[in-house]
Design a protein around this motif. Structure first.
Motif, PDB file in Angstrom:
ATOM      1  N   THR A  97       0.807  -1.228   0.000  1.00 62.08           N
ATOM      2  CA  THR A  97       0.000   0.000   0.000  1.00 62.08           C
ATOM      3  C   THR A  97       0.838   1.276   0.000  1.00 62.08           C
ATOM      4  OG1 THR A  97      -0.167  -0.144   2.425  1.00 62.08           O
ATOM      5  CG2 THR A  97      -1.976  -1.080   1.132  1.00 62.08           C
ATOM      6  N   THR A  98       2.152   1.139   0.022  1.00 56.77           N
ATOM      7  CA  THR A  98       2.999   2.333   0.006  1.00 56.77           C
ATOM      8  C   THR A  98       2.934   3.022  -1.356  1.00 56.77           C
ATOM      9  OG1 THR A  98       5.239   3.179   0.317  1.00 56.77           O
ATOM     10  CG2 THR A  98       5.041   1.028  -0.714  1.00 56.77           C
ATOM     11  N   ARG A  99       3.085   4.333  -1.340  1.00 53.42           N
ATOM     12  CA  ARG A  99       3.060   5.091  -2.596  1.00 53.42           C
ATOM     13  C   ARG A  99       4.441   5.613  -2.962  1.00 53.42           C
ATOM     14  NH1 ARG A  99      -2.620   8.433  -3.064  1.00 53.42           N
ATOM     15  NH2 ARG A  99      -3.989   6.784  -2.290  1.00 53.42           N
ATOM     16  N   THR A 100       5.443   5.212  -2.192  1.00 55.51           N
ATOM     17  CA  THR A 100       6.803   5.693  -2.440  1.00 55.51           C
ATOM     18  C   THR A 100       7.528   4.867  -3.493  1.00 55.51           C
ATOM     19  OG1 THR A 100       7.626   4.333  -0.606  1.00 55.51           O
ATOM     20  CG2 THR A 100       7.026   6.621  -0.110  1.00 55.51           C
ATOM     21  N   GLN A 101       6.940   3.749  -3.885  1.00 52.61           N
ATOM     22  CA  GLN A 101       7.549   2.917  -4.921  1.00 52.61           C
ATOM     23  C   GLN A 101       6.460   2.327  -5.813  1.00 52.61           C
ATOM     24  OE1 GLN A 101       9.611   0.173  -2.341  1.00 52.61           O
ATOM     25  NE2 GLN A 101       7.942  -1.306  -2.376  1.00 52.61           N
ATOM     26  N   PRO A 103       4.001  -0.196  -7.673  1.00 58.51           N
ATOM     27  CA  PRO A 103       3.317  -1.401  -7.172  1.00 58.51           C
ATOM     28  C   PRO A 103       4.039  -2.663  -7.633  1.00 58.51           C
ATOM     29  CG  PRO A 103       1.738   0.134  -8.134  1.00 58.51           C
ATOM     30  CD  PRO A 103       3.096   0.640  -8.485  1.00 58.51           C
ATOM     31  N   LYS A 117      -9.394   3.828  -1.677  1.00 61.11           N
ATOM     32  CA  LYS A 117      -8.511   4.993  -1.666  1.00 61.11           C
ATOM     33  C   LYS A 117      -7.044   4.571  -1.654  1.00 61.11           C
ATOM     34  CE  LYS A 117      -7.631   9.324   0.797  1.00 61.11           C
ATOM     35  NZ  LYS A 117      -8.014  10.184   1.949  1.00 61.11           N
ATOM     36  N   THR A 118      -6.749   3.517  -0.914  1.00 61.53           N
ATOM     37  CA  THR A 118      -5.365   3.066  -0.755  1.00 61.53           C
ATOM     38  C   THR A 118      -4.721   2.661  -2.074  1.00 61.53           C
ATOM     39  OG1 THR A 118      -5.997   2.214   1.419  1.00 61.53           O
ATOM     40  CG2 THR A 118      -3.871   1.515   0.557  1.00 61.53           C
ATOM     41  N   PHE A 119      -5.504   2.002  -2.934  1.00 64.41           N
ATOM     42  CA  PHE A 119      -4.945   1.477  -4.182  1.00 64.41           C
ATOM     43  C   PHE A 119      -5.238   2.356  -5.399  1.00 64.41           C
ATOM     44  CE2 PHE A 119      -5.205  -2.768  -1.923  1.00 64.41           C
ATOM     45  CZ  PHE A 119      -3.828  -2.912  -1.806  1.00 64.41           C
ATOM     46  N   GLN A 120      -5.580   3.603  -5.165  1.00 60.41           N
ATOM     47  CA  GLN A 120      -5.891   4.491  -6.285  1.00 60.41           C
ATOM     48  C   GLN A 120      -4.711   4.697  -7.232  1.00 60.41           C
ATOM     49  OE1 GLN A 120      -7.660   7.971  -4.317  1.00 60.41           O
ATOM     50  NE2 GLN A 120      -9.460   7.689  -5.603  1.00 60.41           N
ATOM     51  N   SER A 121      -3.502   4.504  -6.719  1.00 61.05           N
ATOM     52  CA  SER A 121      -2.313   4.734  -7.550  1.00 61.05           C
ATOM     53  C   SER A 121      -1.913   3.502  -8.366  1.00 61.05           C
ATOM     54  CB  SER A 121      -1.131   5.149  -6.661  1.00 61.05           C
ATOM     55  OG  SER A 121      -0.835   4.128  -5.717  1.00 61.05           O
ATOM     56  N   TRP A 122      -2.606   2.390  -8.165  1.00 64.74           N
ATOM     57  CA  TRP A 122      -2.260   1.175  -8.909  1.00 64.74           C
ATOM     58  C   TRP A 122      -2.692   1.313 -10.367  1.00 64.74           C
ATOM     59  CZ3 TRP A 122      -1.233  -4.244  -7.057  1.00 64.74           C
ATOM     60  CH2 TRP A 122      -0.508  -4.228  -5.857  1.00 64.74           C
TER      61      TRP A 122
END
Length: 362
Positions: A97-101, A103, A117-122
């Motif tokens: 769930t980190t957004r610093t790296q 997926p 919300k957690t996986f919106q960046s995937w």
């Protein structure tokens, strides 16, 4: 709170030794009902080992969908991680769930609204709802841009920017939808879909297998007195050169950018896993061939004009090969290892007693 374990309780329909993936293959059609028109896209995402989140209304739907996705590229082994039902209690929760790296290459099946919300960046999110019918047909989800993914938006859809390499097989989609309309048994629907996916994967893999076979040294180049020849390295460009005359078009009617699909596949964990496995199998085959050639050679005759140092070196190398064959359980012909062990003892007995004592000791 203690440790949360994910387990699957076998059902009465399971066959002994059956895996969850094999069970999923039986009902793969049902799991894909709401996105039949996007099967090609999902197959590509699985083939390329892309990070995917499946947001489902229940653990059952989540698990069935993830397992169906994983099995969609059979017989190619899916070499990435996958979690049919992922929760906030999983040990990799923070990592995933980190957004610093970027997926990781994993498929996650989730039900908790927190993950929306957690996986919106995937890069690829499959949001499922309860199966809805539009007349006699299941309502098909739409492909939407990731930017349109909203926390409060619960509409089903495939949120991705993936551009398909291959064209859709419209005839298959029509056949499956017509089958649903006519209430064709789900087992039959699944069989039709499985066969299509199997043939599609095979069309993709056969050119790779054919090229890989060409990297294998000729059998006549394997001699008893030399180390087995090396397998030629895999050259992506050389392989690409074979596609014009021996590509997927020989077995598949689908048009599209097959070359682009292969290029991206080469960067995926699935290619790495496939190549490592096949290379290991080919190496073992070479070892088996070498053992058989050595077994057919006149070892005792070879030693007659050789120095003791050369003979001892031969004994040590043969011992190492026999130990390796036993440890790796190489699929050599029946009787080869026993015959070779007998030859080895004969060669040792031809040496002076002091050397025999040393060799028997070690």
């Amino acid at each position: 709170m203690g440790v949360v374990m994910q387990v699957r309780i076998p059902s009465k329909n399971d066959k002994p030794g059956g895996s969850p993936e094999k069970q999923a293959q039986k009902e793969v059609g049902v799991a894909f009902y709401s996105f039949l028109i996007h099967l090609q896209m999902l197959w590509e995402l699985m083939l390329l080992g892309e990070p995917v989140v499946v947001m489902a209304p229940s653990p059952t739907v989540s698990s069935e969908t993830v397992l169906a996705l994983v099995s969609s590229i059979a017989p190619l082994r899916y070499c990435c991680d996958y979690r049919p039902y992922f929760t906030i209690h999983d040990t990799e929760f923070k990592e995933y769930t980190t957004r610093t790296q970027a997926p990781p290459n994993v498929i996650l099946g989730v039900t908790n609204p927190f993950f929306i919300k957690t996986f919106q960046s995937w890069p690829h999110i499959i949001r499922l709802g309860e199966l809805k019918m539009s007349g006699d047909l299941p309502k098909q989800v739409k492909v939407k841009k990731l930017a349109k993914l909203k926390t409060l938006d619960t509409k089903p859809g495939i949120y991705t920017a993936h551009k398909m390499f291959l064209q859709k097989d419209k005839s298959l989609i029509k056949r499956l939808l017509k089958g649903i309309q006519r209430k064709r048994p789900s087992e039959v629907q699944s069989a039709i879909l499985r066969r299509h996916l199997l043939e599609l994967t095979q069309s993709f893999i056969i050119p790779l297998e054919r090229y890989l076979a060409s990297l294998m040294p000729l059998q006549r180049s394997v001699t008893p007195w030399k180390t087995p020849p090396q397998i030629r390295p895999f050259s992506q460009e050389e392989f690409m050169g074979t596609l014009e005359h021996a590509g997927p078009q020989l077995t598949s009617v689908l048009k599209g950018d097959w070359v682009g699909l292969y290029r991206k596949f080469f960067r995926s964990p699935n290619f790495d896993g496939w190549y490592r496995l096949r290379h290991r199998e080919m190496t073992q085959k070479l070892e088996c061939l070498h053992l058989e050639v050595v077994c057919d050679a006149d070892l005792l005759g070879w030693t007659k004009d050789k120095s003791e140092v050369e003979i001892v070196d031969l004994v040590l190398k043969l011992r190492e090969k026999l130990m390796k064959a036993g440890k790796q359980q190489l699929p050599v012909k029946e009787g080869v290892l026993e015959k070779l062990e007998g030859y080895l003892q004969t060669v040792i007995s031809s040496l002076p007693e002091d050397l025999q004592t040393v060799l028997h000791r070690y």
